[in-house]
Design a protein around this motif. Structure first.
Motif, mmCIF file in Angstrom:
data_model
loop_
_atom_site.group_PDB
_atom_site.id
_atom_site.type_symbol
_atom_site.label_atom_id
_atom_site.label_comp_id
_atom_site.label_asym_id
_atom_site.label_seq_id
_atom_site.Cartn_x
_atom_site.Cartn_y
_atom_site.Cartn_z
ATOM 1 N N ARG A 1 -50.774 -25.259 28.493
ATOM 2 C CA ARG A 1 -51.584 -26.165 29.306
ATOM 3 C C ARG A 1 -50.722 -27.152 30.074
ATOM 4 N NH1 ARG A 1 -56.632 -27.134 25.088
ATOM 5 N NH2 ARG A 1 -57.958 -25.458 25.924
ATOM 6 N N CYS B 1 -61.752 -15.256 33.256
ATOM 7 C CA CYS B 1 -62.785 -16.202 33.635
ATOM 8 C C CYS B 1 -64.081 -15.499 34.030
ATOM 9 C CB CYS B 1 -62.337 -17.058 34.827
ATOM 10 S SG CYS B 1 -60.744 -17.887 34.625
ATOM 11 N N VAL C 1 -63.241 -20.499 31.956
ATOM 12 C CA VAL C 1 -62.195 -19.775 31.243
ATOM 13 C C VAL C 1 -62.755 -19.263 29.915
ATOM 14 C CG1 VAL C 1 -59.889 -19.897 30.240
ATOM 15 C CG2 VAL C 1 -60.406 -21.174 32.331
ATOM 16 N N VAL D 1 -57.369 -16.626 27.241
ATOM 17 C CA VAL D 1 -56.056 -17.021 27.765
ATOM 18 C C VAL D 1 -54.979 -16.135 27.152
ATOM 19 C CG1 VAL D 1 -54.365 -18.887 27.984
ATOM 20 C CG2 VAL D 1 -56.822 -19.413 27.973
ATOM 21 N N ASP E 1 -51.466 -24.305 22.210
ATOM 22 C CA ASP E 1 -52.161 -24.419 23.487
ATOM 23 C C ASP E 1 -51.566 -25.507 24.371
ATOM 24 O OD1 ASP E 1 -53.857 -22.387 22.806
ATOM 25 O OD2 ASP E 1 -55.542 -23.672 22.268
ATOM 26 N N GLN F 1 -62.537 -23.698 26.815
ATOM 27 C CA GLN F 1 -61.147 -23.397 27.167
ATOM 28 C C GLN F 1 -60.761 -23.884 28.557
ATOM 29 O OE1 GLN F 1 -59.391 -19.717 25.446
ATOM 30 N NE2 GLN F 1 -61.485 -18.974 25.376
ATOM 31 N N TYR G 1 -56.935 -26.594 37.460
ATOM 32 C CA TYR G 1 -57.365 -26.279 36.099
ATOM 33 C C TYR G 1 -57.719 -27.570 35.388
ATOM 34 C CZ TYR G 1 -57.186 -25.055 31.170
ATOM 35 O OH TYR G 1 -57.494 -24.901 29.844
ATOM 36 N N LEU H 1 -55.564 -16.330 32.933
ATOM 37 C CA LEU H 1 -56.852 -16.866 32.516
ATOM 38 C C LEU H 1 -57.946 -15.860 32.831
ATOM 39 C CD1 LEU H 1 -56.541 -20.521 33.901
ATOM 40 C CD2 LEU H 1 -55.898 -19.678 31.631
#
Length: 218
Positions: free
Chosen positions: A16, A115, A167, A170, A12, A53, A46, A113
């Motif tokens: 990110r 959402c 979120v 992903v 992740d 998340q 973000y 993403l």
């Protein structure tokens, strides 16, 4: 989005960190019955530290035609794509084959993403969202904060609606020939360096960073 094992992020942290410096994307909203989807380009922030998340915050003009569709179906997709380049076929040719048999392709980094959207109409909360965005995009300051009933932005709050996107899923992809033989990867790296196109340096950096980390037996 199809993600082969060799194109998947290592963890992740990889996607990110990439998303932290890629803050312009396209928000896809399901259309009302009989209508196509809405796709809205926008800047966003973000925040990985909010929710399981993360959370995305943004805003749009009140006259935007997507609001009725968003109110009817708050499940949306935010798509971000960058560091994309075209790779000529000869660069990808097998080491023991003719160059003209190589397959041209695209390299790119992408994060999608999924959402759940919440529309923000409360003036004070909208002001808070705007200030979070300005703090991200303009950390050096220089602009007044938004506050209800105060100049210069107080009267403008009525003209926008805020969006908080929780979120819920992903999908991330770094497509940079991770499964190709080392000789082919070396050729691609050299080709990107020699061509020096607008995004070639970023693509080359991705490839060098990720090379040798994928194994077929994993």
């Amino acid at each position: 989005m199809l993600v082969h094992p060799w194109d998947a992020p290592h963890d992740d942290t990889e996607w990110r960190q990439w998303l932290a410096v890629h803050d312009f994307g396209q928000l896809a909203v399901n259309g009302l019955p009989g209508e196509p989807p809405h796709v809205q380009p926008l800047h966003f922030v973000y925040d990985a530290g909010r929710g399981e998340q993360g959370e995305v915050v943004t805003h749009l003009a009140r006259p935007n035609p997507l609001w009725p569709a968003l109110e009817a179906a708050p499940e949306v997709l935010l798509s971000v794509v960058d560091d994309y380049v075209f790779v000529p076929g000869p660069w990808q040719a097998a080491p023991d084959g003719p160059a003209e048999h190589g397959t041209p392709t695209s390299f790119y980094a992408a994060v999608q993403l999924r959402c759940t959207a919440r529309i923000v109409d409360d003036p004070a909360e909208k002001a808070g969202l705007l200030n979070r965005q300005v703090g991200h995009f303009q950390p050096e300051g220089g602009s007044a904060l938004a506050a209800v009933g105060e100049e210069p932005y107080g009267r403008m709050l009525a003209g926008i609606r805020g969006l908080r996107l929780e979120v819920t899923g992903v999908s991330a992809k770094f497509k940079y020939a991770g499964h190709r033989p080392r000789e082919v990867q070396d050729r691609i790296v050299a080709g990107l360096a020699a061509r020096g196109g607008p995004r070639d340096a970023a693509a080359r950096e991705h490839q060098l960073r990720r090379r040798g980390t994928w194994r077929a037996d994993r």
